[in-house]
Each structure stands twice: as C-alpha cells, then as structure tokens.
Design a protein around this motif. Structure first.
Motif, PDB file in Angstrom:
ATOM      1  N   HIS A 160       0.858  -1.184   0.000  1.00 32.67           N
ATOM      2  CA  HIS A 160       0.000   0.000   0.000  1.00 32.67           C
ATOM      3  C   HIS A 160       0.894   1.233   0.000  1.00 32.67           C
ATOM      4  O   HIS A 160       1.704   1.435   0.901  1.00 32.67           O
ATOM      5  N   ASP A 161       0.763   2.067  -1.038  1.00 31.02           N
ATOM      6  CA  ASP A 161       1.539   3.307  -1.124  1.00 31.02           C
ATOM      7  C   ASP A 161       0.915   4.363  -0.216  1.00 31.02           C
ATOM      8  O   ASP A 161      -0.275   4.667  -0.324  1.00 31.02           O
ATOM      9  N   VAL A 162       1.744   4.929   0.659  1.00 32.96           N
ATOM     10  CA  VAL A 162       1.277   5.975   1.573  1.00 32.96           C
ATOM     11  C   VAL A 162       1.575   7.347   0.990  1.00 32.96           C
ATOM     12  O   VAL A 162       0.688   8.188   0.838  1.00 32.96           O
ATOM     13  N   LEU A 163       2.830   7.595   0.688  1.00 35.12           N
ATOM     14  CA  LEU A 163       3.303   8.814   0.028  1.00 35.12           C
ATOM     15  C   LEU A 163       4.403   8.395  -0.944  1.00 35.12           C
ATOM     16  O   LEU A 163       4.914   7.260  -0.857  1.00 35.12           O
ATOM     17  N   PRO A 164       4.809   9.251  -1.864  1.00 39.63           N
ATOM     18  CA  PRO A 164       5.918   8.873  -2.740  1.00 39.63           C
ATOM     19  C   PRO A 164       7.148   8.449  -1.932  1.00 39.63           C
ATOM     20  O   PRO A 164       7.613   9.170  -1.048  1.00 39.63           O
ATOM     21  N   GLY A 165       7.636   7.249  -2.207  1.00 40.36           N
ATOM     22  CA  GLY A 165       8.798   6.743  -1.502  1.00 40.36           C
ATOM     23  C   GLY A 165       8.512   6.110  -0.158  1.00 40.36           C
ATOM     24  O   GLY A 165       9.441   5.656   0.523  1.00 40.36           O
ATOM     25  N   VAL A 166       7.247   6.055   0.234  1.00 40.68           N
ATOM     26  CA  VAL A 166       6.860   5.452   1.521  1.00 40.68           C
ATOM     27  C   VAL A 166       5.764   4.422   1.242  1.00 40.68           C
ATOM     28  O   VAL A 166       4.653   4.786   0.849  1.00 40.68           O
ATOM     29  N   THR A 167       6.081   3.139   1.449  1.00 42.41           N
ATOM     30  CA  THR A 167       5.170   2.061   1.087  1.00 42.41           C
ATOM     31  C   THR A 167       5.060   1.062   2.230  1.00 42.41           C
ATOM     32  O   THR A 167       6.062   0.725   2.874  1.00 42.41           O
ATOM     33  N   LEU A 168       3.849   0.571   2.464  1.00 49.32           N
ATOM     34  CA  LEU A 168       3.611  -0.472   3.459  1.00 49.32           C
ATOM     35  C   LEU A 168       3.632  -1.833   2.769  1.00 49.32           C
ATOM     36  O   LEU A 168       3.112  -1.986   1.658  1.00 49.32           O
ATOM     37  N   HIS A 169       4.219  -2.821   3.461  1.00 46.18           N
ATOM     38  CA  HIS A 169       4.274  -4.187   2.949  1.00 46.18           C
ATOM     39  C   HIS A 169       3.747  -5.120   4.027  1.00 46.18           C
ATOM     40  O   HIS A 169       4.259  -5.128   5.151  1.00 46.18           O
ATOM     41  N   ARG A 170       2.757  -5.929   3.677  1.00 50.69           N
ATOM     42  CA  ARG A 170       2.266  -6.955   4.602  1.00 50.69           C
ATOM     43  C   ARG A 170       3.178  -8.164   4.480  1.00 50.69           C
ATOM     44  O   ARG A 170       3.286  -8.768   3.406  1.00 50.69           O
ATOM     45  N   ILE A 171       3.846  -8.538   5.578  1.00 54.09           N
ATOM     46  CA  ILE A 171       4.673  -9.751   5.536  1.00 54.09           C
ATOM     47  C   ILE A 171       4.195 -10.789   6.551  1.00 54.09           C
ATOM     48  O   ILE A 171       4.709 -11.904   6.577  1.00 54.09           O
ATOM     49  N   GLY A 172       3.207 -10.461   7.375  1.00 59.88           N
ATOM     50  CA  GLY A 172       2.606 -11.446   8.268  1.00 59.88           C
ATOM     51  C   GLY A 172       3.556 -11.923   9.341  1.00 59.88           C
ATOM     52  O   GLY A 172       4.418 -11.196   9.813  1.00 59.88           O
ATOM     53  N   GLY A 173       3.389 -13.188   9.748  1.00 62.92           N
ATOM     54  CA  GLY A 173       4.238 -13.769  10.770  1.00 62.92           C
ATOM     55  C   GLY A 173       3.654 -13.582  12.155  1.00 62.92           C
ATOM     56  O   GLY A 173       2.764 -14.329  12.570  1.00 62.92           O
ATOM     57  N   HIS A 174       4.120 -12.571  12.853  1.00 59.21           N
ATOM     58  CA  HIS A 174       3.693 -12.275  14.217  1.00 59.21           C
ATOM     59  C   HIS A 174       2.173 -12.135  14.296  1.00 59.21           C
ATOM     60  O   HIS A 174       1.525 -12.640  15.204  1.00 59.21           O
ATOM     61  N   PHE A 175       1.586 -11.439  13.343  1.00 58.57           N
ATOM     62  CA  PHE A 175       0.140 -11.345  13.128  1.00 58.57           C
ATOM     63  C   PHE A 175      -0.116 -11.516  11.638  1.00 58.57           C
ATOM     64  O   PHE A 175       0.750 -11.237  10.813  1.00 58.57           O
ATOM     65  N   ALA A 176      -1.333 -11.921  11.302  1.00 57.81           N
ATOM     66  CA  ALA A 176      -1.656 -12.143   9.883  1.00 57.81           C
ATOM     67  C   ALA A 176      -1.437 -10.886   9.053  1.00 57.81           C
ATOM     68  O   ALA A 176      -1.001 -10.945   7.903  1.00 57.81           O
ATOM     69  N   GLY A 177      -1.751  -9.732   9.631  1.00 58.12           N
ATOM     70  CA  GLY A 177      -1.578  -8.469   8.915  1.00 58.12           C
ATOM     71  C   GLY A 177      -0.271  -7.774   9.219  1.00 58.12           C
ATOM     72  O   GLY A 177      -0.125  -6.582   8.916  1.00 58.12           O
ATOM     73  N   GLY A 178       0.692  -8.482   9.806  1.00 58.78           N
ATOM     74  CA  GLY A 178       1.953  -7.868  10.195  1.00 58.78           C
ATOM     75  C   GLY A 178       2.579  -7.076   9.058  1.00 58.78           C
ATOM     76  O   GLY A 178       2.792  -7.596   7.963  1.00 58.78           O
ATOM     77  N   THR A 179       2.882  -5.810   9.331  1.00 60.48           N
ATOM     78  CA  THR A 179       3.261  -4.856   8.285  1.00 60.48           C
ATOM     79  C   THR A 179       4.606  -4.213   8.604  1.00 60.48           C
ATOM     80  O   THR A 179       4.928  -3.973   9.765  1.00 60.48           O
ATOM     81  N   ILE A 180       5.387  -3.956   7.571  1.00 51.82           N
ATOM     82  CA  ILE A 180       6.574  -3.123   7.693  1.00 51.82           C
ATOM     83  C   ILE A 180       6.413  -1.916   6.773  1.00 51.82           C
ATOM     84  O   ILE A 180       5.586  -1.921   5.854  1.00 51.82           O
ATOM     85  N   LEU A 181       7.204  -0.875   7.028  1.00 50.53           N
ATOM     86  CA  LEU A 181       7.219   0.308   6.162  1.00 50.53           C
ATOM     87  C   LEU A 181       8.550   0.347   5.436  1.00 50.53           C
ATOM     88  O   LEU A 181       9.609   0.211   6.063  1.00 50.53           O
ATOM     89  N   HIS A 182       8.503   0.537   4.123  1.00 51.60           N
ATOM     90  CA  HIS A 182       9.720   0.692   3.315  1.00 51.60           C
ATOM     91  C   HIS A 182       9.874   2.151   2.934  1.00 51.60           C
ATOM     92  O   HIS A 182       8.944   2.770   2.425  1.00 51.60           O
ATOM     93  N   ARG A 183      11.052   2.690   3.228  1.00 57.70           N
ATOM     94  CA  ARG A 183      11.390   4.070   2.868  1.00 57.70           C
ATOM     95  C   ARG A 183      12.455   4.013   1.784  1.00 57.70           C
ATOM     96  O   ARG A 183      13.550   3.495   2.002  1.00 57.70           O
ATOM     97  N   ALA A 184      12.117   4.532   0.611  1.00 56.90           N
ATOM     98  CA  ALA A 184      12.999   4.375  -0.548  1.00 56.90           C
ATOM     99  C   ALA A 184      14.160   5.348  -0.570  1.00 56.90           C
ATOM    100  O   ALA A 184      15.157   5.105  -1.263  1.00 56.90           O
ATOM    101  N   GLU A 185      14.097   6.436   0.167  1.00 53.84           N
ATOM    102  CA  GLU A 185      15.119   7.483   0.110  1.00 53.84           C
ATOM    103  C   GLU A 185      16.517   6.919   0.384  1.00 53.84           C
ATOM    104  O   GLU A 185      16.698   6.041   1.230  1.00 53.84           O
ATOM    105  N   GLY A 186      17.514   7.449  -0.326  1.00 57.83           N
ATOM    106  CA  GLY A 186      18.895   7.011  -0.136  1.00 57.83           C
ATOM    107  C   GLY A 186      19.075   5.549  -0.485  1.00 57.83           C
ATOM    108  O   GLY A 186      18.609   5.075  -1.527  1.00 57.83           O
TER     109      GLY A 186
END
Length: 273
Positions: A160-186
C-alpha cells in the motif's frame, strides 16, 4: 453518564469509551501477550499525562523517534518519517500530550498514521483525531481493533503506497496483517516494529509468533518473510525500540538471520562453529 477511553496498563491499548473499565483486554488475553498475575489494570490518558511525557530523539536524516518516558506498557517508540509530501507516523504510543500536539503541528502535522501490528495500536485514534488524519491498518488484523473509529482505513493485498517513496508491505508472521514500512530514500530502509525484530546484537533480526511467551514461527513462514524482504531495496533496519537499529548492512543481516533461524528450528546443522 460520562465515558472514558480506558487504556490497558499492560499493553497500552486504548479501548472504546465506556462508563467503567472493560472486564478484560482481548489483546492481553491472546496467547501472544499476557495478563499480569495481579490481574488486568487500567489507566486513562489524563493519568498518563500527569506521570509521563513524550521524549524525542533524532534517529536518522528525515526521521525522528518519539517515546514515552518513563517507559509505559511494552515500552516501544514510534517513528516520525518526514518527506517533502508530508509526515507519516510509523507505529504509535499510548500517550499524547498537548506539547506533542503543538510540536508536531509546527513540523507540519501528519498525513497518515501506519501501525505494524495490534500490540502497537495503543492510542492511535486519539492521535488520528488530534491531527485529522487516517490510520492505515491491514484488514487481516481488523478483529484486533479495540476502539473502532471512522479514522481507520483498512487496506488489503500485499502493498500500500502511503506517500511517494513510503510504502507499506504486509509480511505477516507475528500477526496475519503484520506490516513493515519501506522508505525508498537514499539506500533504503525498512521500519519493522517487531515483525522482523532487530536483535540486541544489532547484527541479526528474528521472528516470533509470541515474543514474551517464546513461541517461534514455523520455518516455512520465516522463509516466506525472508523472500518478501529480499525483494526490497534497503540498507538500514529500524526496529520498535530505541536501541534496536541497524544503520547499515541490513539486507545481509536479514539473509544471515533467516538462514540461522531455519537451521535452528529444523536442524541438524550446528548454529556455531
């Protein structure tokens, strides 16, 4: 009759307003968490404001950390990700005080709040109301929302794209909807809470179904998570606590960690020379 949005003192989750404290906290009664031996305890935002404060630290260029001092509940800190298009609050804390509202508004307010998993939902609705912004949660964890509110925007799928260069990724595990945030800068960074928890050695990450109750994830789940992270470009990893930061070498650390984890739970190769 007046109502209060009571806050669980063990996990920090704010519940829907009620005349009396809830009879139980479903987050704590889930086997991933715990209920104290003395029983469930409750507090309020007003009580927290009298005894605690929000502290801020520089974490990285364009990113500030904020946490509750002295520690409250699980003791995690949140991250303010700053971009030219606006600010995103990653994860949340139970306390919100007037000084924090004033400071954050001076920094441009919030475009969105995104939370990795239910243990960090805390007072997300209080924050959303103060900054008139949405809370982004993966729909797979809908059942764990203890304070429903129109500010919540459930998203589906794997990204899920939040802002340009800031995206959420569901990877699950700990919870079914477990999410990380990816920051593309640098060179790129991932903000992981404890979905991929940075270890105290700051050279590895690990993965658990329950951290406090020491229940690991199956090897197949960790292999899948490792593949999802391998597809991202990143060098730094920011976990959910002040000292859980890997400023560089994060991609290689994830590879090492996934391999070590799978060997640990499947054998027979030794973990050490």
């Amino acid at each position: 009759m007046s109502t209060t949005a009571f806050i669980c003192a063990t996990c920090g989750t704010q519940h829907a307003p009620s005349a009396t404290p809830p009879g139980a906290c479903a987050i704590c009664e889930d086997p991933r968490q715990w209920v104290p031996a003395a029983g469930q305890q409750w507090t309020t935002m007003e009580a927290l404001q009298r005894r605690h404060a929000i502290g801020w630290r520089d974490v990285a260029p364009g990113m500030l950390g904020l946490g509750v001092f002295p520690d409250f509940a699980i003791g995690q800190r949140a991250l303010l990700v700053r971009t030219p298009q606006g600010n995103v609050l990653w994860d949340c804390v139970a306390l919100l005080d007037p000084a924090t509202v004033t400071l954050l508004k001076a920094l441009g307010g919030l475009k969105a709040i995104a939370v990795s998993h239910p243990h960090f939902y805390t007072s997300m609705i209080e924050w959303a109301h103060a900054f008139d912004c949405p809370v982004l949660l993966h729909e797979a964890d809908r059942a764990w929302v203890m304070r429903p509110d129109p500010a919540i925007r459930f998203w589906s799928g794997e990204t899920h794209d939040v802002l340009p260069g800031v995206t959420l990724h569901r990877i699950g595990g700990h919870f079914a909807g477990g999410t990380i945030l990816h920051r593309a800068e640098g060179k790129g960074a991932i903000l992981t809470g404890d979905i991929a928890s940075v270890a105290p050695d700051r050279r590895h990450v690990s993965f658990m179904w329950s951290f406090p109750n020491w229940v690991p994830l199956p090897a197949a789940d960790v292999a899948r998570i490792g593949a999802a992270l391998e597809a991202l470009d990143f060098d730094a990893i920011y976990g959910g606590w002040w000292d859980r930061v890997m400023a560089t070498g994060g991609k290689a650390a994830v590879r090492r960690s996934v391999d070590r984890y799978i060997r640990a739970v499947t054998g027979p190769a030794p973990l050490a020379p």
